[in-house]
Write a protein that holds these residues in place. Structure first.
Motif, PDB file in Angstrom:
ATOM      1  N   GLY A  30       0.823  -1.207   0.000  1.00 19.33           N
ATOM      2  CA  GLY A  30       0.000   0.000   0.000  1.00 19.33           C
ATOM      3  C   GLY A  30       0.849   1.245   0.000  1.00 19.33           C
ATOM      4  O   GLY A  30       2.084   1.184   0.037  1.00 19.33           O
ATOM      5  N   GLY A  31       0.183   2.387  -0.041  1.00 19.03           N
ATOM      6  CA  GLY A  31       0.897   3.653   0.015  1.00 19.03           C
ATOM      7  C   GLY A  31       1.534   3.867   1.375  1.00 19.03           C
ATOM      8  O   GLY A  31       1.236   3.167   2.350  1.00 19.03           O
ATOM      9  N   THR A  32       2.427   4.837   1.458  1.00 16.87           N
ATOM     10  CA  THR A  32       3.143   5.076   2.702  1.00 16.87           C
ATOM     11  C   THR A  32       2.196   5.511   3.820  1.00 16.87           C
ATOM     12  O   THR A  32       1.180   6.166   3.587  1.00 16.87           O
ATOM     13  N   ILE A  33       2.535   5.121   5.034  1.00 19.03           N
ATOM     14  CA  ILE A  33       1.835   5.610   6.227  1.00 19.03           C
ATOM     15  C   ILE A  33       2.814   6.373   7.119  1.00 19.03           C
ATOM     16  O   ILE A  33       2.553   6.589   8.288  1.00 19.03           O
ATOM     17  N   LYS A  34       3.931   6.758   6.540  1.00 23.66           N
ATOM     18  CA  LYS A  34       4.950   7.482   7.284  1.00 23.66           C
ATOM     19  C   LYS A  34       4.582   8.957   7.343  1.00 23.66           C
ATOM     20  O   LYS A  34       4.535   9.644   6.314  1.00 23.66           O
ATOM     21  N   ARG A  35       4.320   9.449   8.546  1.00 26.24           N
ATOM     22  CA  ARG A  35       3.793  10.797   8.695  1.00 26.24           C
ATOM     23  C   ARG A  35       4.785  11.903   8.316  1.00 26.24           C
ATOM     24  O   ARG A  35       4.389  13.038   8.112  1.00 26.24           O
ATOM     25  N   MET A  36       6.064  11.575   8.188  1.00 25.83           N
ATOM     26  CA  MET A  36       7.018  12.555   7.691  1.00 25.83           C
ATOM     27  C   MET A  36       6.881  12.734   6.176  1.00 25.83           C
ATOM     28  O   MET A  36       7.372  13.709   5.615  1.00 25.83           O
ATOM     29  N   SER A  68       2.075  -7.309  16.365  1.00 22.57           N
ATOM     30  CA  SER A  68       2.519  -6.669  15.126  1.00 22.57           C
ATOM     31  C   SER A  68       3.937  -6.150  15.310  1.00 22.57           C
ATOM     32  O   SER A  68       4.338  -5.775  16.416  1.00 22.57           O
ATOM     33  N   CYS A  69       4.679  -6.124  14.215  1.00 20.55           N
ATOM     34  CA  CYS A  69       5.990  -5.473  14.226  1.00 20.55           C
ATOM     35  C   CYS A  69       6.059  -4.548  13.020  1.00 20.55           C
ATOM     36  O   CYS A  69       5.812  -4.963  11.888  1.00 20.55           O
ATOM     37  N   VAL A  70       6.393  -3.290  13.284  1.00 23.12           N
ATOM     38  CA  VAL A  70       6.557  -2.298  12.230  1.00 23.12           C
ATOM     39  C   VAL A  70       8.021  -1.881  12.188  1.00 23.12           C
ATOM     40  O   VAL A  70       8.576  -1.434  13.191  1.00 23.12           O
ATOM     41  N   GLY A  71       8.628  -2.042  11.033  1.00 22.82           N
ATOM     42  CA  GLY A  71       9.983  -1.564  10.818  1.00 22.82           C
ATOM     43  C   GLY A  71       9.940  -0.307   9.978  1.00 22.82           C
ATOM     44  O   GLY A  71       9.322  -0.291   8.908  1.00 22.82           O
ATOM     45  N   ALA A  72      10.566   0.762  10.452  1.00 24.33           N
ATOM     46  CA  ALA A  72      10.490   2.039   9.741  1.00 24.33           C
ATOM     47  C   ALA A  72      11.703   2.894  10.053  1.00 24.33           C
ATOM     48  O   ALA A  72      12.253   2.838  11.156  1.00 24.33           O
ATOM     49  N   ALA A  73      12.102   3.680   9.076  1.00 23.43           N
ATOM     50  CA  ALA A  73      13.087   4.724   9.353  1.00 23.43           C
ATOM     51  C   ALA A  73      12.401   5.829  10.150  1.00 23.43           C
ATOM     52  O   ALA A  73      11.195   6.038  10.023  1.00 23.43           O
ATOM     53  N   GLY A  74      13.158   6.500  10.994  1.00 27.59           N
ATOM     54  CA  GLY A  74      12.609   7.631  11.733  1.00 27.59           C
ATOM     55  C   GLY A  74      11.807   7.246  12.956  1.00 27.59           C
ATOM     56  O   GLY A  74      10.940   8.007  13.394  1.00 27.59           O
ATOM     57  N   ILE A  75      12.088   6.076  13.555  1.00 31.95           N
ATOM     58  CA  ILE A  75      11.294   5.673  14.720  1.00 31.95           C
ATOM     59  C   ILE A  75      11.623   6.497  15.964  1.00 31.95           C
ATOM     60  O   ILE A  75      10.955   6.373  16.983  1.00 31.95           O
ATOM     61  N   THR A  76      12.646   7.329  15.888  1.00 33.28           N
ATOM     62  CA  THR A  76      12.929   8.239  17.006  1.00 33.28           C
ATOM     63  C   THR A  76      12.128   9.530  16.873  1.00 33.28           C
ATOM     64  O   THR A  76      12.178  10.384  17.761  1.00 33.28           O
TER      65      THR A  76
END
Length: 313
Positions: A30-36, A68-76
């Protein structure tokens, strides 16, 4: 029955896998869900659509998920993590594990153990995990500062080397190939196009460089060789760090090497060049076959999340 949800959250897309204890039940993109990278409404729509698709394929309600496990850049970044936690609390059952995208990629290769992972797609990075479980990285500073061996860097360096060849009076098939791709009539047009702000998408040139190199173009071949060697050097730096850390208990130990990303999956001269450069220095180096799929690292963490938590990982 327990169900596990794994996400590999990227800047332009998000990969989802729903599984039970032993099998993948469904995989969607799906499309990104990264709020940045997108607004809250778009992120919500993308998440809802993907979760609904998983339920439609499997018949499993998202409220039945165990972990669930979510791997993402910017988790800080609170904007990223706070939104994910709130969105999952409303839609998905069970507990949630949030880790970096580098960590799930390492997990896909080494399942929590030590090793070195070279990543190269649009960008690049090299990551390693010490015997202690701590992580270290080299490169990955973005296209303006690093990204050795990446699609963007290959394309940009090929364009620069094309003009260096012009200065030296050498010919290269890269020039007419680039003009054709960008639909430009002449060299002057290319100069203006390449120097515009914002810059064009140099990543689009990478497949042309690979093709020209395969056809024997020396300029293109040199680009791929140099990028492979620079990425290999970053891997060498990470290997050295892991070796120094393990020197007392495992003298002479060489961590295994793995690859991930579209460049390392599809561009053999880059992958082979990295291996050759490293094996000259580390003859006993073991290289995992193929390329790892990072979302499988997220799935592994989802399945054994409580064990990792208990062990302090």
């Amino acid at each position: 029955m327990a169900f596990y949800l794994a996400l590999d959250l990227g800047g332009t897309k998000t990969e989802y896998v729903l599984a039970d204890e032993t099998r993948e039940l469904a995989r969607v993109r799906g499309g990104t869900i990264k709020r940045m990278r997108t607004d809250a409404n778009t992120a919500t729509q993308n998440l809802d659509k993907a979760l609904a698709e998983l339920t439609s394929i499997t018949g499993v309600s998202m409220r039945s998920v165990t972990r669930s496990c979510v791997g993402a850049a910017g988790i800080t970044v609170a904007l990223v993590t706070d939104w994910i936690r709130k969105a999952f609390a409303k839609r998905v059952g069970g507990s949630l594990v949030l880790v970096g995208d580098v960590e799930i990629a390492l997990d896909a290769a080494f399942f929590g153990g030590p090793g070195v992972l070279v990543m190269a797609g649009t960008g690049s990075n090299v990551a390693g995990r010490f015997l202690s479980g701590n992580l270290t990285t080299a490169g990955g500073w973005g296209p303006a500062l690093a990204d050795q061996g990446s699609g963007n860097r290959i394309g940009h360096q090929a364009l620069r080397d094309t003009f260096f060849a012009i200065d030296e009076g050498r010919t290269t098939t890269l020039l007419p190939t680039i003009l054709e791709l960008w639909q430009l009539p002449d060299l002057d047009s290319l100069i203006g196009y390449a120097n515009q702000i914002p810059a064009p998408d140099f990543t689009r040139l990478a497949p042309l460089v690979v093709r020209c190199a395969a056809e024997g173009d020396a300029v293109a071949q040199n680009v791929l060789q140099r990028e492979a060697e620079e990425l290999a050097h970053l891997a060498h730096l990470v290997i050295e760090r892991l070796q120094r850390d393990a020197s007392e208990g495992r003298p002479g130990w060489v961590p295994d090497l793995a690859f991930t990303g579209s460049i390392l999956e599809h561009v053999a001269p880059i992958r082979d060049g990295i291996v050759q450069a490293l094996q000259r220095r580390y003859p006993s180096l073991k290289v995992l076959p193929g390329t790892v799929d990072p979302i499988l690292g997220a799935l592994w963490r989802a399945r054994i999340g409580e064990l990792l938590k208990a062990g302090g990982a």
